[in-house]
Motif scaffolding. Structure first.
Motif, PDB file in Angstrom:
ATOM      1  N   VAL A  50      -7.366   7.887 -36.793  1.00  0.00           N
ATOM      2  CA  VAL A  50      -7.625   8.690 -37.990  1.00  0.00           C
ATOM      3  C   VAL A  50      -7.447  10.171 -37.665  1.00  0.00           C
ATOM      4  CG1 VAL A  50      -9.407   9.388 -39.637  1.00  0.00           C
ATOM      5  CG2 VAL A  50      -9.113   6.994 -39.077  1.00  0.00           C
ATOM      6  N   ALA A  51      -7.927  10.604 -36.507  1.00  0.00           N
ATOM      7  CA  ALA A  51      -7.762  12.006 -36.106  1.00  0.00           C
ATOM      8  C   ALA A  51      -6.281  12.343 -35.925  1.00  0.00           C
ATOM      9  CB  ALA A  51      -8.537  12.287 -34.825  1.00  0.00           C
ATOM     10  N   GLY A  52      -5.518  11.435 -35.340  1.00  0.00           N
ATOM     11  CA  GLY A  52      -4.085  11.670 -35.168  1.00  0.00           C
ATOM     12  C   GLY A  52      -3.351  11.760 -36.496  1.00  0.00           C
ATOM     13  N   LEU A  53      -3.672  10.852 -37.422  1.00  0.00           N
ATOM     14  CA  LEU A  53      -3.060  10.917 -38.751  1.00  0.00           C
ATOM     15  C   LEU A  53      -3.456  12.202 -39.482  1.00  0.00           C
ATOM     16  CD1 LEU A  53      -3.524   7.234 -39.987  1.00  0.00           C
ATOM     17  CD2 LEU A  53      -1.371   8.383 -39.454  1.00  0.00           C
ATOM     18  N   HIS A  71      -0.447  15.337 -53.398  1.00  0.00           N
ATOM     19  CA  HIS A  71      -0.828  14.362 -52.378  1.00  0.00           C
ATOM     20  C   HIS A  71      -2.320  14.026 -52.426  1.00  0.00           C
ATOM     21  CE1 HIS A  71       3.103  14.808 -50.660  1.00  0.00           C
ATOM     22  NE2 HIS A  71       2.928  16.099 -50.499  1.00  0.00           N
ATOM     23  N   TRP A  72      -2.953  14.308 -53.540  1.00  0.00           N
ATOM     24  CA  TRP A  72      -4.392  14.098 -53.606  1.00  0.00           C
ATOM     25  C   TRP A  72      -4.812  12.653 -53.389  1.00  0.00           C
ATOM     26  CZ3 TRP A  72      -6.554  10.957 -57.215  1.00  0.00           C
ATOM     27  CH2 TRP A  72      -5.819  10.682 -58.356  1.00  0.00           C
ATOM     28  N   PRO A  73      -4.026  11.624 -53.764  1.00  0.00           N
ATOM     29  CA  PRO A  73      -4.467  10.265 -53.433  1.00  0.00           C
ATOM     30  C   PRO A  73      -4.528  10.029 -51.924  1.00  0.00           C
ATOM     31  CG  PRO A  73      -2.835  10.181 -55.182  1.00  0.00           C
ATOM     32  CD  PRO A  73      -2.845  11.586 -54.652  1.00  0.00           C
ATOM     33  N   ALA A  74      -3.548  10.568 -51.200  1.00  0.00           N
ATOM     34  CA  ALA A  74      -3.570  10.432 -49.738  1.00  0.00           C
ATOM     35  C   ALA A  74      -4.732  11.218 -49.142  1.00  0.00           C
ATOM     36  CB  ALA A  74      -2.248  10.910 -49.143  1.00  0.00           C
ATOM     37  N   ASP A  75      -5.039  12.385 -49.695  1.00  0.00           N
ATOM     38  CA  ASP A  75      -6.197  13.145 -49.238  1.00  0.00           C
ATOM     39  C   ASP A  75      -7.477  12.345 -49.421  1.00  0.00           C
ATOM     40  OD1 ASP A  75      -4.686  15.341 -48.509  1.00  0.00           O
ATOM     41  OD2 ASP A  75      -4.998  16.399 -50.405  1.00  0.00           O
ATOM     42  N   PHE A  76      -7.586  11.679 -50.555  1.00  0.00           N
ATOM     43  CA  PHE A  76      -8.774  10.872 -50.818  1.00  0.00           C
ATOM     44  C   PHE A  76      -8.875   9.693 -49.849  1.00  0.00           C
ATOM     45  CE2 PHE A  76     -11.002   7.428 -53.030  1.00  0.00           C
ATOM     46  CZ  PHE A  76     -12.229   8.036 -53.200  1.00  0.00           C
ATOM     47  N   VAL A  77      -7.758   9.021 -49.587  1.00  0.00           N
ATOM     48  CA  VAL A  77      -7.754   7.884 -48.661  1.00  0.00           C
ATOM     49  C   VAL A  77      -8.130   8.342 -47.257  1.00  0.00           C
ATOM     50  CG1 VAL A  77      -6.245   6.190 -47.532  1.00  0.00           C
ATOM     51  CG2 VAL A  77      -6.162   6.482 -49.999  1.00  0.00           C
ATOM     52  N   ILE A  78      -7.592   9.479 -46.820  1.00  0.00           N
ATOM     53  CA  ILE A  78      -7.932   9.991 -45.492  1.00  0.00           C
ATOM     54  C   ILE A  78      -9.404  10.390 -45.440  1.00  0.00           C
ATOM     55  CG2 ILE A  78      -7.465  11.837 -43.827  1.00  0.00           C
ATOM     56  CD1 ILE A  78      -4.527  11.674 -44.682  1.00  0.00           C
ATOM     57  N   SER A  79      -9.929  10.916 -46.543  1.00  0.00           N
ATOM     58  CA  SER A  79     -11.355  11.238 -46.591  1.00  0.00           C
ATOM     59  C   SER A  79     -12.199   9.978 -46.426  1.00  0.00           C
ATOM     60  CB  SER A  79     -11.688  11.921 -47.918  1.00  0.00           C
ATOM     61  OG  SER A  79     -13.072  12.102 -48.049  1.00  0.00           O
ATOM     62  N   MET A  81     -11.282   7.272 -44.912  1.00  0.00           N
ATOM     63  CA  MET A  81     -11.117   6.855 -43.522  1.00  0.00           C
ATOM     64  C   MET A  81     -12.035   7.652 -42.600  1.00  0.00           C
ATOM     65  SD  MET A  81      -6.962   6.363 -43.586  1.00  0.00           S
ATOM     66  CE  MET A  81      -6.755   6.404 -41.837  1.00  0.00           C
ATOM     67  N   TRP A  82     -12.182   8.956 -42.868  1.00  0.00           N
ATOM     68  CA  TRP A  82     -13.090   9.778 -42.069  1.00  0.00           C
ATOM     69  C   TRP A  82     -14.541   9.374 -42.277  1.00  0.00           C
ATOM     70  CZ3 TRP A  82     -12.476  12.211 -37.851  1.00  0.00           C
ATOM     71  CH2 TRP A  82     -11.282  12.844 -37.538  1.00  0.00           C
ATOM     72  N   PHE A  83     -14.924   9.047 -43.511  1.00  0.00           N
ATOM     73  CA  PHE A  83     -16.288   8.595 -43.755  1.00  0.00           C
ATOM     74  C   PHE A  83     -16.566   7.282 -43.029  1.00  0.00           C
ATOM     75  CE2 PHE A  83     -16.421  11.438 -47.571  1.00  0.00           C
ATOM     76  CZ  PHE A  83     -17.527  12.169 -47.178  1.00  0.00           C
ATOM     77  N   VAL A  84     -15.570   6.402 -42.969  1.00  0.00           N
ATOM     78  CA  VAL A  84     -15.725   5.146 -42.225  1.00  0.00           C
ATOM     79  C   VAL A  84     -15.880   5.434 -40.733  1.00  0.00           C
ATOM     80  CG1 VAL A  84     -14.525   3.023 -41.546  1.00  0.00           C
ATOM     81  CG2 VAL A  84     -14.566   3.715 -43.938  1.00  0.00           C
ATOM     82  N   ALA A  85     -15.067   6.331 -40.195  1.00  0.00           N
ATOM     83  CA  ALA A  85     -15.187   6.698 -38.776  1.00  0.00           C
ATOM     84  C   ALA A  85     -16.558   7.304 -38.495  1.00  0.00           C
ATOM     85  CB  ALA A  85     -14.078   7.673 -38.387  1.00  0.00           C
ATOM     86  N   PHE A  86     -17.026   8.154 -39.394  1.00  0.00           N
ATOM     87  CA  PHE A  86     -18.356   8.750 -39.262  1.00  0.00           C
ATOM     88  C   PHE A  86     -19.418   7.654 -39.224  1.00  0.00           C
ATOM     89  CE2 PHE A  86     -22.124  10.046 -41.737  1.00  0.00           C
ATOM     90  CZ  PHE A  86     -22.653  10.993 -40.875  1.00  0.00           C
ATOM     91  N   GLY A  87     -19.348   6.715 -40.137  1.00  0.00           N
ATOM     92  CA  GLY A  87     -20.318   5.627 -40.179  1.00  0.00           C
ATOM     93  C   GLY A  87     -20.264   4.744 -38.943  1.00  0.00           C
ATOM     94  N   LEU A  88     -19.063   4.463 -38.448  1.00  0.00           N
ATOM     95  CA  LEU A  88     -18.934   3.646 -37.249  1.00  0.00           C
ATOM     96  C   LEU A  88     -19.545   4.341 -36.027  1.00  0.00           C
ATOM     97  CD1 LEU A  88     -15.307   2.248 -37.672  1.00  0.00           C
ATOM     98  CD2 LEU A  88     -17.447   0.946 -37.749  1.00  0.00           C
ATOM     99  N   PHE A 126     -17.739  14.233 -39.929  1.00  0.00           N
ATOM    100  CA  PHE A 126     -18.312  14.396 -41.263  1.00  0.00           C
ATOM    101  C   PHE A 126     -17.700  15.600 -41.978  1.00  0.00           C
ATOM    102  CE2 PHE A 126     -21.619  15.988 -44.155  1.00  0.00           C
ATOM    103  CZ  PHE A 126     -21.787  14.861 -44.948  1.00  0.00           C
ATOM    104  N   LEU A 127     -17.575  16.715 -41.276  1.00  0.00           N
ATOM    105  CA  LEU A 127     -16.963  17.910 -41.877  1.00  0.00           C
ATOM    106  C   LEU A 127     -15.513  17.658 -42.276  1.00  0.00           C
ATOM    107  CD1 LEU A 127     -18.401  20.785 -39.678  1.00  0.00           C
ATOM    108  CD2 LEU A 127     -18.852  20.349 -42.089  1.00  0.00           C
ATOM    109  N   SER A 128     -14.797  16.923 -41.445  1.00  0.00           N
ATOM    110  CA  SER A 128     -13.413  16.604 -41.773  1.00  0.00           C
ATOM    111  C   SER A 128     -13.341  15.743 -43.031  1.00  0.00           C
ATOM    112  CB  SER A 128     -12.749  15.887 -40.599  1.00  0.00           C
ATOM    113  OG  SER A 128     -11.381  15.719 -40.845  1.00  0.00           O
ATOM    114  N   ALA A 129     -14.253  14.780 -43.146  1.00  0.00           N
ATOM    115  CA  ALA A 129     -14.279  13.943 -44.350  1.00  0.00           C
ATOM    116  C   ALA A 129     -14.545  14.788 -45.590  1.00  0.00           C
ATOM    117  CB  ALA A 129     -15.350  12.858 -44.207  1.00  0.00           C
ATOM    118  N   ILE A 130     -15.467  15.742 -45.485  1.00  0.00           N
ATOM    119  CA  ILE A 130     -15.780  16.608 -46.621  1.00  0.00           C
ATOM    120  C   ILE A 130     -14.578  17.482 -46.978  1.00  0.00           C
ATOM    121  CG2 ILE A 130     -17.227  18.545 -47.363  1.00  0.00           C
ATOM    122  CD1 ILE A 130     -18.665  15.858 -47.395  1.00  0.00           C
TER     123      ILE A 130
END
Length: 168
Positions: A50-53, A71-79, A81-88, A126-130
């Protein structure tokens, strides 16, 4: 709209910086445990991907064109993905370093403090997801504003003209 362009560039720079920090800290951990099973390290491999993407797309979309807002749909999907990484990562830490957002006992020292590194990694994820989420919301705003602005309203007596057309 120059303000939106400037804000978008600042968001992309923040996304790039946060992803690079997470990639560095997670990569350091993955390097330290390089002989272990990849199934056990799956959450960190996911975070690294996720960080590499994020690094790749934030560099590509850092170029200030108006099309970068679509590209807002891709921004939302990456967000997401970051929230999932944060939770993991929070789930993996499982309270061993205390409350995840408790920064009272953190001090800069010359020793190695793994709790500081993990909390830093989690905080920047978390900051990246936000930032990615705000970037998606800015894209939705920009697209909505530009699609409604192009619409021509005709109710018989009133027509909405574009700003560059004269009344003559």
């Amino acid at each position: 709209m120059i303000l939106a362009d400037l804000f978008s560039i600042l968001l992309r720079l923040g996304e790039l910086a946060f992803a690079a920090i997470v990639a560095g800290l997670t990569g350091k951990y993955l390097h330290a445990v390089k002989g272990s099973s990849s199934w056990e390290q799956g959450r960190f491999i996911y975070t690294e991907v996720v960080a590499g993407l994020s690094i790749f797309f934030s560099i590509i979309w850092l170029i200030p064109f108006s099309s970068s807002f679509i590209h807002w749909p891709a921004d939302f999907v990456i967000s997401v993905m970051w929230f999932v990484a944060f939770g993991l990562m929070v789930d993996w830490l499982n309270g061993t370093c205390g409350y995840i957002f408790d920064w009272d006992n953190i001090a800069l020292s010359s020793g190695t403090n793994t709790c500081v590194e993990w909390k830093t990694d989690i905080a920047f994820a978390f900051l990246s997801a936000i930032f990615w989420l705000v970037s998606a919301l800015l894209g939705v705003y920009w697209v909505h504003r530009h699609t409604t602005r192009r619409a021509v309203v005709t109710d018989g007596a009133h027509t909405r003209r574009r700003w560059y057309r004269s009344r003559v």
